[in-house]
Scaffold this motif. Structure first.
Motif, PDB file in Angstrom:
ATOM      1  N   TYR A  64       0.834  -1.213   0.000  1.00  0.00           N
ATOM      2  CA  TYR A  64       0.000   0.000   0.000  1.00  0.00           C
ATOM      3  C   TYR A  64       0.867   1.262   0.000  1.00  0.00           C
ATOM      4  CZ  TYR A  64      -3.113   3.588   1.921  1.00  0.00           C
ATOM      5  OH  TYR A  64      -3.814   4.746   2.130  1.00  0.00           O
ATOM      6  N   PHE A  65       1.872   1.296   0.864  1.00  0.00           N
ATOM      7  CA  PHE A  65       2.741   2.482   0.955  1.00  0.00           C
ATOM      8  C   PHE A  65       3.470   2.715  -0.380  1.00  0.00           C
ATOM      9  CE2 PHE A  65       3.240   1.630   5.801  1.00  0.00           C
ATOM     10  CZ  PHE A  65       2.126   2.415   6.078  1.00  0.00           C
ATOM     11  N   TRP A  66       3.883   1.628  -1.012  1.00  0.00           N
ATOM     12  CA  TRP A  66       4.593   1.764  -2.285  1.00  0.00           C
ATOM     13  C   TRP A  66       3.654   2.333  -3.362  1.00  0.00           C
ATOM     14  CZ3 TRP A  66       8.729   2.505  -4.904  1.00  0.00           C
ATOM     15  CH2 TRP A  66       8.783   2.210  -6.269  1.00  0.00           C
ATOM     16  N   THR A  67       2.438   1.826  -3.420  1.00  0.00           N
ATOM     17  CA  THR A  67       1.464   2.338  -4.393  1.00  0.00           C
ATOM     18  C   THR A  67       1.219   3.829  -4.177  1.00  0.00           C
ATOM     19  OG1 THR A  67       0.410   0.178  -4.355  1.00  0.00           O
ATOM     20  CG2 THR A  67      -0.859   1.940  -5.345  1.00  0.00           C
TER      21      THR A  67
ATOM     22  N   ARG B 157      13.733  -0.894  -4.395  1.00  0.00           N
ATOM     23  CA  ARG B 157      14.696  -1.878  -3.864  1.00  0.00           C
ATOM     24  C   ARG B 157      14.758  -1.827  -2.353  1.00  0.00           C
ATOM     25  NH1 ARG B 157      18.191  -0.718  -8.038  1.00  0.00           N
ATOM     26  NH2 ARG B 157      19.147   1.016  -6.932  1.00  0.00           N
ATOM     27  N   ARG B 158      14.661  -0.621  -1.801  1.00  0.00           N
ATOM     28  CA  ARG B 158      14.837  -0.440  -0.356  1.00  0.00           C
ATOM     29  C   ARG B 158      13.506  -0.362   0.386  1.00  0.00           C
ATOM     30  NH1 ARG B 158      19.545  -2.748  -0.524  1.00  0.00           N
ATOM     31  NH2 ARG B 158      20.851  -1.760  -2.098  1.00  0.00           N
ATOM     32  N   ASP B 159      12.446  -0.826  -0.252  1.00  0.00           N
ATOM     33  CA  ASP B 159      11.158  -0.966   0.441  1.00  0.00           C
ATOM     34  C   ASP B 159      10.620   0.326   1.002  1.00  0.00           C
ATOM     35  OD1 ASP B 159      11.065  -3.772   0.065  1.00  0.00           O
ATOM     36  OD2 ASP B 159      12.425  -4.049   1.748  1.00  0.00           O
ATOM     37  N   MET B 160      10.770   1.417   0.237  1.00  0.00           N
ATOM     38  CA  MET B 160      10.235   2.692   0.706  1.00  0.00           C
ATOM     39  C   MET B 160       8.795   2.862   0.255  1.00  0.00           C
ATOM     40  SD  MET B 160      13.455   5.107   0.057  1.00  0.00           S
ATOM     41  CE  MET B 160      14.789   5.123   1.247  1.00  0.00           C
ATOM     42  N   GLY B 161       8.129   3.829   0.854  1.00  0.00           N
ATOM     43  CA  GLY B 161       6.746   4.092   0.497  1.00  0.00           C
ATOM     44  C   GLY B 161       6.279   5.392   1.105  1.00  0.00           C
ATOM     45  N   LEU B 162       4.992   5.629   0.989  1.00  0.00           N
ATOM     46  CA  LEU B 162       4.414   6.845   1.550  1.00  0.00           C
ATOM     47  C   LEU B 162       3.154   6.499   2.334  1.00  0.00           C
ATOM     48  CD1 LEU B 162       4.175  10.006   1.669  1.00  0.00           C
ATOM     49  CD2 LEU B 162       2.679   9.793  -0.321  1.00  0.00           C
ATOM     50  N   ALA B 163       3.132   6.957   3.582  1.00  0.00           N
ATOM     51  CA  ALA B 163       1.888   6.891   4.360  1.00  0.00           C
ATOM     52  C   ALA B 163       1.182   8.219   4.125  1.00  0.00           C
ATOM     53  CB  ALA B 163       2.205   6.700   5.837  1.00  0.00           C
ATOM     54  N   PRO B 164       0.065   8.220   3.385  1.00  0.00           N
ATOM     55  CA  PRO B 164      -0.550   9.486   2.995  1.00  0.00           C
ATOM     56  C   PRO B 164      -1.191  10.203   4.177  1.00  0.00           C
ATOM     57  CG  PRO B 164      -1.944   7.657   2.356  1.00  0.00           C
ATOM     58  CD  PRO B 164      -0.695   7.053   2.931  1.00  0.00           C
ATOM     59  N   SER B 165      -1.419  11.507   3.988  1.00  0.00           N
ATOM     60  CA  SER B 165      -2.001  12.274   5.090  1.00  0.00           C
ATOM     61  C   SER B 165      -3.479  12.569   4.840  1.00  0.00           C
ATOM     62  CB  SER B 165      -1.233  13.579   5.295  1.00  0.00           C
ATOM     63  OG  SER B 165      -1.136  14.259   4.064  1.00  0.00           O
ATOM     64  N   GLY B 166      -3.964  12.231   3.650  1.00  0.00           N
ATOM     65  CA  GLY B 166      -5.345  12.584   3.306  1.00  0.00           C
ATOM     66  C   GLY B 166      -6.380  11.589   3.811  1.00  0.00           C
ATOM     67  N   MET B 167      -7.461  11.452   3.038  1.00  0.00           N
ATOM     68  CA  MET B 167      -8.581  10.611   3.433  1.00  0.00           C
ATOM     69  C   MET B 167      -8.306   9.125   3.205  1.00  0.00           C
ATOM     70  SD  MET B 167     -10.938  12.593   4.555  1.00  0.00           S
ATOM     71  CE  MET B 167     -12.501  11.710   4.416  1.00  0.00           C
TER      72      MET B 167
ATOM     73  N   LEU C 272       7.243   9.489   4.939  1.00  0.00           N
ATOM     74  CA  LEU C 272       7.964   8.578   4.076  1.00  0.00           C
ATOM     75  C   LEU C 272       8.194   7.313   4.898  1.00  0.00           C
ATOM     76  CD1 LEU C 272       9.709   8.378   1.404  1.00  0.00           C
ATOM     77  CD2 LEU C 272      11.648   8.827   2.907  1.00  0.00           C
ATOM     78  N   THR C 273       7.816   6.164   4.353  1.00  0.00           N
ATOM     79  CA  THR C 273       7.959   4.936   5.146  1.00  0.00           C
ATOM     80  C   THR C 273       9.099   4.070   4.611  1.00  0.00           C
ATOM     81  OG1 THR C 273       6.365   3.757   3.764  1.00  0.00           O
ATOM     82  CG2 THR C 273       5.508   4.841   5.736  1.00  0.00           C
ATOM     83  N   ILE C 274       9.727   3.373   5.527  1.00  0.00           N
ATOM     84  CA  ILE C 274      10.789   2.433   5.171  1.00  0.00           C
ATOM     85  C   ILE C 274      10.503   1.141   5.913  1.00  0.00           C
ATOM     86  CG2 ILE C 274      13.257   1.952   5.397  1.00  0.00           C
ATOM     87  CD1 ILE C 274      13.303   5.234   5.400  1.00  0.00           C
ATOM     88  N   ALA C 275      10.323   0.070   5.143  1.00  0.00           N
ATOM     89  CA  ALA C 275      10.045  -1.208   5.791  1.00  0.00           C
ATOM     90  C   ALA C 275      11.301  -1.702   6.496  1.00  0.00           C
ATOM     91  CB  ALA C 275       9.593  -2.230   4.763  1.00  0.00           C
TER      92      ALA C 275
END
Ligand code: ZN
Length: 276
Positions: free
Chosen positions: A116-119, A145-155, A194-197
């Motif tokens: 989800y975070f990657w999407t 490669r480094r399993d990053m993503g985004l935890a959104p702030s919206g709805m 910004l998320t990092i697994a």
């Protein structure tokens, strides 16, 4: 070494997956049309270095050889481990496999969260985060490669996504992904970050780090202590570094996952990061 490690080490994910999936093995990371959803362009990728798989398409999930067998045969963790052990010729001790079976729903929740975070990071909502990463020399290939993503702030919330992915509230809370607010409702642990697994030495996603993107405090937020995640016991990057550390017998410890990622991206493969 745990028995699960023993089983995983005795198997090669490329071979196990190749038994039922038509893999294109021309690149270092074999690809195929995802066996778990219908598609025409391959978004199912194997990573032999970490012995893991990931569907970057509709499933947006991934895991190790055991979770692949679970999905392939539609069975639970315990049964998949038994099948894997059998083909590896290893006899299992039940206590260990019970403890691991209990952890499995939390790992699943984390894998779904990672997808989800990657999407989100790839979407328009991720523009600012992508810009921030570019400023630190991290392009989207490296972010993936480094399993990053985004935890959104919206709805759009991870809480909602976990629900539609049939992840139980118990597993989501147990993994530290959601927290209960005073009114009894659930909310995302990570918002606008910004998320990092964070993977353990075996490559299981055990938690997340989140860096604030909007100036809110704290700057860095980690998954709180869970059954899976104890930051004092985890060395970030050990899943990437283990092989190199074994052969060189040298380990370099840096502070914080961003420095750990930068080191690996520059080819320093014996680097791990303390979690502070
Ligand atoms: Zn898929």
């Amino acid at each position: 070494m745990s028995q699960v490690d023993e089983v995983k080490r005795a198997l090669d994910i490329v071979q196990v997956v190749g038994e039922t999936v038509d893999l294109d093995t021309r690149s270092r990371t074999p690809k195929a049309n995802c066996p778990f959803h219908a598609e025409r362009t391959p978004s199912f990728v194997l990573f032999p270095d970490s012995q893991s798989w990931r569907c970057f398409g509709a499933c947006s999930t991934g895991g190790d050889v055991i979770s692949f067998i679970m999905k392939r045969d539609d069975i639970d963790f315990r049964e998949a481990l038994q099948r894997a052990a059998k083909s590896a010729g290893i006899e299992l001790d039940n206590r260990e496999s019970e403890r691991r079976a209990a952890a499995s729903p939390l790992i699943d929740a984390n894998e779904i969260a990672l997808g989800y975070f990657w999407t989100q990071l790839r979407s328009a909502a991720g523009n600012d985060a992508q810009e921030y990463l570019a400023g630190r020399g991290i392009d989207m290939d490296a972010a993936r490669r480094r399993d990053m993503g985004l935890a959104p702030s919206g709805m759009d919330t991870l809480t909602g996504h976990l629900k539609t992915s049939n992840i139980s509230g118990k597993a989501a809370a147990g993994a530290g992904l959601v927290v209960q607010s005073a009114d009894g409702g659930w909310r995302d642990m990570f918002k606008g970050r910004l998320t990092i697994a964070i993977r353990d030495a075996e490559g299981r996603v055990v938690g997340f780090g989140g860096r604030s993107l909007d100036g809110s405090e704290p700057k860095y937020l980690n998954t709180s202590r869970t059954e899976l995640f104890d930051k004092s016991r985890i060395l970030y990057g050990l899943n990437w570094a283990e092989k190199n550390i074994r052969s060189t017998r040298i380990v370099v410890v840096v502070e914080g996952y961003m420095d750990g990622i930068a080191a690996h991206e520059h080819g320093f493969e014996n680097v791990v990061a303390s979690m502070g």
